[in-house]
Design a protein around this motif. Structure first.
Motif, PDB file in Angstrom:
ATOM      1  N   GLY A  40     -23.027  -0.676   9.311  1.00 40.15           N
ATOM      2  CA  GLY A  40     -23.714  -1.663   8.484  1.00 40.15           C
ATOM      3  C   GLY A  40     -24.587  -2.581   9.310  1.00 40.15           C
ATOM      4  O   GLY A  40     -25.353  -2.134  10.179  1.00 40.15           O
ATOM      5  N   MET A  41     -24.448  -3.882   9.092  1.00 38.33           N
ATOM      6  CA  MET A  41     -25.275  -4.853   9.800  1.00 38.33           C
ATOM      7  C   MET A  41     -24.722  -5.194  11.182  1.00 38.33           C
ATOM      8  O   MET A  41     -25.222  -6.102  11.835  1.00 38.33           O
ATOM      9  N   ALA A  42     -23.701  -4.460  11.610  1.00 41.04           N
ATOM     10  CA  ALA A  42     -23.204  -4.597  12.988  1.00 41.04           C
ATOM     11  C   ALA A  42     -23.403  -3.262  13.695  1.00 41.04           C
ATOM     12  O   ALA A  42     -22.476  -2.669  14.236  1.00 41.04           O
ATOM     13  N   SER A  43     -24.661  -2.793  13.695  1.00 39.83           N
ATOM     14  CA  SER A  43     -24.990  -1.486  14.254  1.00 39.83           C
ATOM     15  C   SER A  43     -26.001  -1.614  15.387  1.00 39.83           C
ATOM     16  O   SER A  43     -26.837  -2.519  15.381  1.00 39.83           O
ATOM     17  N   THR A  44     -25.933  -0.689  16.324  1.00 40.91           N
ATOM     18  CA  THR A  44     -26.991  -0.508  17.318  1.00 40.91           C
ATOM     19  C   THR A  44     -27.713   0.774  16.937  1.00 40.91           C
ATOM     20  O   THR A  44     -27.097   1.845  16.897  1.00 40.91           O
ATOM     21  N   VAL A  45     -29.020   0.661  16.647  1.00 38.41           N
ATOM     22  CA  VAL A  45     -29.764   1.776  16.054  1.00 38.41           C
ATOM     23  C   VAL A  45     -30.993   2.086  16.901  1.00 38.41           C
ATOM     24  O   VAL A  45     -31.698   1.179  17.354  1.00 38.41           O
ATOM     25  N   GLU A  46     -31.263   3.367  17.086  1.00 35.06           N
ATOM     26  CA  GLU A  46     -32.466   3.800  17.802  1.00 35.06           C
ATOM     27  C   GLU A  46     -33.628   3.837  16.803  1.00 35.06           C
ATOM     28  O   GLU A  46     -33.789   4.800  16.062  1.00 35.06           O
ATOM     29  N   LEU A  47     -34.439   2.783  16.805  1.00 33.67           N
ATOM     30  CA  LEU A  47     -35.582   2.722  15.901  1.00 33.67           C
ATOM     31  C   LEU A  47     -36.773   3.491  16.453  1.00 33.67           C
ATOM     32  O   LEU A  47     -37.558   4.064  15.701  1.00 33.67           O
TER      33      LEU A  47
END
Length: 511
Positions: A40-47
């Motif tokens: 959710g909003m506690a994620s590390t995401v490769e944009l």
């Protein structure tokens, strides 16, 4: 025979907390997440290729020691920094360097900002103690407090007055009392105002906004751990929770959108998914916003939930940078990597108030307050070698008018503001993306883009913030259904307490 003992809706940090605790207690538990990844909003995401971003939350909030130990959060790799943040107004003023060492911080305030700043901060922190107890900021397994119970947390007249401030005063009321020099302490006042109102739809001068200031200032005692920055980004935390859940036998199902929460004769019976699949269980915990949960359950008396204020008013930007920003005079100290973890380019409380009022009429702030982070400075794995991942959060985004035009205009003003201080910043940007509250609502199911799931207004705390079984004075009419998201008591922020409380209550009541 039910398919499962428990169903958890949502695999953010609260949902995974509930799911892990239920599975560890031996319940056959499935966690359903509508997106293609957990966190959710506690994620590390490769944009962008090779660039990892903390797409929403970036810090583990001060956490109940009980919760931290039960979930093994104290085992996670952290980034130890000497400076948590640097705050300035960008008008040639002396920055406020927020050292993690309290004595070093106080020495800095005294040497650079004067003894009045030291005294004011000490008085401000003393003021926050009674409101912290009244809010139950670190109380795991406890119900929301009534107003009488809030006032019972005070032992002196001064503490009772502070709780009255919590409920009725504004941020500016408190800052004017303890840090009255608007010019000399402008950056410090701006930082504190920003800390508070980013969890509200209120200007710092608006009555009732002091509740958010008290929440933000809350200092853990011996029963809580301090704020942490995690190596690998905030997603490290939810990856840990997912592993904890699955190692206990739980099952995580991604791309599983819940369309309906089912009940029979006043007792929850399971859920129906978008594809028509029905899963049955005597326990359903939802980490969605409380109003979304009661809508899915089609509860007959949900009017109180429809009045939750969800007006997110911010811009979130993420940048792939070809190098490190270079700050010009008089802010050369920001070129020290130790100072680059988080940089606040803040407005004064008075300017923030004016900008909020203007944004309510569709006006983009001319000089928005910006919180800039460059986490790859201390965590190089978040970006390709020699490059950096940066994020900026800014107030206030107008909720009326031409939404697309406002997004483009405010995004450019954020870039311009940073570039005024670091002249090479805009030239370093190879790619960037801009998220408005609408984007955050779509990505994370947060109504109005409200990452609090219920803004921290004084009328949305205590008895007016639900617990696991709904509001303290108005329980949910369906047994076995529990609320465990950030909109519940113990939230917002990455605190785990709403998810923890929901799981504990479900386990206590499990037949």
């Amino acid at each position: 025979m039910s398919d499962w003992d428990a169903i958890v809706i949502g695999a953010g940090h609260n949902g995974l907390t509930s799911a892990a605790l239920l599975a560890q207690a031996g319940l056959r538990t499935v966690c359903l997440e509508s997106k293609r990844y957990a966190g959710g909003m506690a994620s590390t995401v490769e944009l962008f290729d090779g660039y990892q971003f903390e797409i929403a939350g970036s810090l583990q909030f001060p956490t109940s020691l009980t919760v931290s130990k039960e979930l093994g959060l104290d085992t996670l790799p952290t980034i130890d920094v000497d400076v948590m943040s640097v705050s300035l107004r960008g008008v040639g003023d002396a920055p406020v360097v927020y050292y993690t060492d309290p004595m070093r911080l106080m020495n800095h305030l005294n040497d650079v900002h004067g003894s009045e700043a030291v005294m004011g901060m000490a008085q401000l922190m003393a003021w926050s103690l009674a409101p912290t107890r009244a809010l139950g900021r670190f109380d795991a397994g406890a119900a929301p407090k009534t107003y009488d119970e809030m006032y019972a947390c005070a032992s002196t007249d001064a503490e009772r007055a502070a709780i009255t401030d919590l409920l009725f005063a504004s941020v500016s009321d408190i800052l004017d009392r303890y840090l009255p020099d608007r010019e000399k302490h402008g950056a410090l006042r701006g930082m504190l105002a920003f800390l508070a109102v980013n969890t509200t739809y209120r200007g710092p001068q608006t009555p009732g906004s002091a509740a958010a200031l008290a929440y933000g200032l809350a200092v853990p005692d011996g029963d809580a751990t301090l704020m942490k920055k995690l190596r690998g980004g905030i997603g490290t935390l939810t990856t840990h929770l997912q592993q904890l859940f699955e190692s206990a036998g739980g099952e995580l199902r991604l791309r599983s959108q819940v369309r309906e929460i089912l009940s029979v004769d006043g007792r929850v019976s399971g859920v129906r998914l978008d594809d028509g699949t029905t899963l049955t269980a005597p326990i359903v915990i939802s980490s969605l916003a409380p109003d979304l949960t009661v809508a899915l359950a089609a509860l007959p008396d949900r009017d109180r939930y429809t009045r939750i204020d969800h007006r997110g008013s911010y811009l979130q930007m993420h940048f792939a940078l070809d190098g490190i920003p270079e700050f010009a005079a008089p802010y050369e100290l920001l070129n020290d990597p130790a100072m680059q973890s988080a940089i606040g380019l803040f407005s004064t409380p008075e300017e923030l108030q004016q900008q909020w009022e203007a944004s309510r009429h569709g006006v983009v702030p001319a000089d928005p307050a910006v919180a800039l982070q460059i986490p790859s400075v201390h965590d190089p794995a978040l970006a390709p070698e020699g490059k950096h991942a940066a994020s900026a959060f800014a107030l206030w985004f107008p909720l009326s008018g031409d939404y697309g035009a406002a997004k483009a205009e405010m995004g450019q003003k954020v870039i311009d503001k940073i570039t005024r201080l670091a002249p090479n910043f805009e030239g370093l940007i190879s790619r960037h993306t801009t998220f408005t509250p609408k984007h955050m609502g779509t990505m994370f199911g947060a109504p109005g883009g409200d990452y609090c799931h219920g803004l921290l207004h004084s009328d949305q705390i205590g008895i007016n913030r639900p617990g696991p079984r709904g509001y303290l004075d108005q329980e949910l009419p369906v047994q076995g259904l529990y609320l465990g998201g950030a909109g519940c008591h113990g939230g917002p922020g990455i605190t785990f307490i709403p998810g923890y409380n929901a799981a504990q209550q479900a386990l206590a009541e499990f037949p």
